[in-house]
Design an enzyme around this catalytic site. Structure first.
Site, PDB file in Angstrom:
ATOM      1  N   ASP A 145      13.413   8.846 -16.396  1.00  0.00           N
ATOM      2  CA  ASP A 145      13.324  10.029 -17.257  1.00  0.00           C
ATOM      3  C   ASP A 145      14.329   9.892 -18.402  1.00  0.00           C
ATOM      4  O   ASP A 145      15.509   9.607 -18.157  1.00  0.00           O
ATOM      5  CB  ASP A 145      13.712  11.263 -16.414  1.00  0.00           C
ATOM      6  CG  ASP A 145      12.738  12.414 -16.547  1.00  0.00           C
ATOM      7  OD1 ASP A 145      11.803  12.331 -17.362  1.00  0.00           O
ATOM      8  OD2 ASP A 145      12.927  13.396 -15.809  1.00  0.00           O
ATOM      9  N   LYS A 187       9.730   8.360 -19.040  1.00  0.00           N
ATOM     10  CA  LYS A 187       9.070   9.653 -19.200  1.00  0.00           C
ATOM     11  C   LYS A 187       9.861  10.493 -20.188  1.00  0.00           C
ATOM     12  O   LYS A 187      11.086  10.438 -20.203  1.00  0.00           O
ATOM     13  CB  LYS A 187       8.970  10.383 -17.857  1.00  0.00           C
ATOM     14  CG  LYS A 187       8.310  11.770 -17.968  1.00  0.00           C
ATOM     15  CD  LYS A 187       7.931  12.337 -16.613  1.00  0.00           C
ATOM     16  CE  LYS A 187       9.023  13.044 -15.865  1.00  0.00           C
ATOM     17  NZ  LYS A 187       9.662  14.147 -16.612  1.00  0.00           N
ATOM     18  N   GLU A 226       3.771  20.690 -15.670  1.00  0.00           N
ATOM     19  CA  GLU A 226       4.651  21.474 -14.800  1.00  0.00           C
ATOM     20  C   GLU A 226       4.420  22.967 -15.030  1.00  0.00           C
ATOM     21  O   GLU A 226       4.435  23.446 -16.165  1.00  0.00           O
ATOM     22  CB  GLU A 226       6.125  21.111 -15.088  1.00  0.00           C
ATOM     23  CG  GLU A 226       7.119  21.904 -14.236  1.00  0.00           C
ATOM     24  CD  GLU A 226       8.515  21.293 -14.194  1.00  0.00           C
ATOM     25  OE1 GLU A 226       8.715  20.180 -14.721  1.00  0.00           O
ATOM     26  OE2 GLU A 226       9.405  21.939 -13.615  1.00  0.00           O
TER      27      GLU A 226
HETATM   28  O1  KIV Z   1      13.076  15.336 -13.400  1.00  0.00           O
HETATM   29  C1  KIV Z   1      12.125  15.549 -12.618  1.00  0.00           C
HETATM   30  O2  KIV Z   1      12.283  15.594 -11.388  1.00  0.00           O
HETATM   31  C2  KIV Z   1      10.790  15.733 -13.182  1.00  0.00           C
HETATM   32  C3  KIV Z   1       9.653  15.956 -12.251  1.00  0.00           C
HETATM   33  C4  KIV Z   1       9.762  17.233 -11.526  1.00  0.00           C
HETATM   34  C5  KIV Z   1       8.350  15.791 -12.913  1.00  0.00           C
HETATM   35  O3  KIV Z   1      10.657  15.672 -14.380  1.00  0.00           O
HETATM   36 NA    NA Z   2      12.560  15.588 -15.601  1.00  0.00          NA
END
Ligand code: KIV
Ligand code: NA
Length: 266
Positions: free
Chosen positions: A84, A114, A182
């Site tokens: 992320d 992501k 989400e």
């Molecule tokens: O950071 C995270 O855990 C997320 C997921 C919940 C999709 O972005």
């Molecule tokens: Na996230």
């Protein structure tokens, strides 16, 4: 088994087979979830709340997340590991997004990244995919924008469902390999899932997404207290761990640990 690749996820969608995704932030969880057959592991910026003790995802940094990504990628055999991008590490420009992603790929050995945001982040997604970085999008409720969205609220209700779809289509056109949705109404998520060729990953997005993701501490009940509506607890790891620590403490206080078999002797 073989490593999970992004085209496998698209094949699962085409076959109508839903698949699971979990967060992981360290070696043991990554290895366990990999062996459990979870095809995609996300080193989420939710480490902010679930590892580092922040109250939002806003403060967590690339330097904090990188070692977690590294430990997860070192510990999997098959799972695809998505890193992320934290708040502030990609919003400034497509170039900043690429510079940050290169760090996650080279130093973290991530397989994909992501980022949060729809249409306005299509140029960022395009720059990354052009450079060879697979990108997962994230729309609907995006926690990095919680101060702008007015807290944890369902997104894409009513006419906003059109915006949700436009955002998803823009991410797909920019080259994203999947998109997280989400906290959106199940009806809106179903429509987006039907319109997209790439898989949708739901969290609080109803049963019709191509995949479902949960934060592992929520899924396994390590985190106590009231959970969000979209969480299902599959274990009570908090109680298991606390009972173990309590039993150990009692053993030590009673002089029952270590026993002869735990000790070295001449
Ligand atoms: O950071 C995270 O855990 C997320 C997921 C919940 C999709 O972005
Ligand atoms: Na996230």
């Amino acid at each position: 088994g073989r490593k999970v690749r992004v085209h496998h996820l698209r094949e699962l969608k085409e076959r109508g087979e839903p698949w699971p995704m979990l967060t992981a932030y360290d070696m043991y969880t990554a290895a366990l979830f990999d062996e459990a057959g979870i095809p995609v592991l996300l080193v989420g910026d939710s480490a902010a709340n679930n590892v580092f003790g922040y109250d939002t995802t806003v403060p967590v940094t690339v330097d904090e997340l990188l070692p977690l990504v590294r430990s997860v990628t070192r510990s999997v055999k098959r799972s695809l590991v998505v890193a992320d991008l934290p708040f502030g590490s990609y919003q400034l420009s497509p170039q900043q997004a690429l510079e940050t992603s290169i760090r996650f790929m080279k130093e973290g050995r991530a397989h994909a990244v992501k980022l949060e945001g729809g249409q306005r982040f299509a140029p960022h997604v395009e720059a990354l995919t052009a450079a060879g970085v697979p990108v997962m999008g994230h729309i609907g409720f995006t926690p990095q924008s919680e101060h702008n969205l007015g807290g944890y609220r369902v997104q894409g209700r009513g006419e906003a469902a059109d915006v949700l779809l436009a955002d998803a289509l823009a991410l797909q056109a920019a080259g994203a390999f999947a998109v997280v949705m989400e906290m959106v109404p199940a009806e809106a998520a179903k429509r987006v899932t039907a319109e997209l060729k790439i898989p949708t990953v739901g969290i609080g997005a109803g049963p019709d997404c191509d995949a479902q993701v949960l934060v592992w501490q929520d899924m396994a009940g390590l985190r106590r207290g009231k959970a969000a509506r979209f969480v299902k607890r599959y274990a009570d790891v908090a109680t298991v761990l606390q009972d173990a620590a309590t039993a150990f403490a009692e053993d030590v206080r009673r002089g029952e640990f270590p026993a002869p078999e735990h000790s070295f002797h001449d």
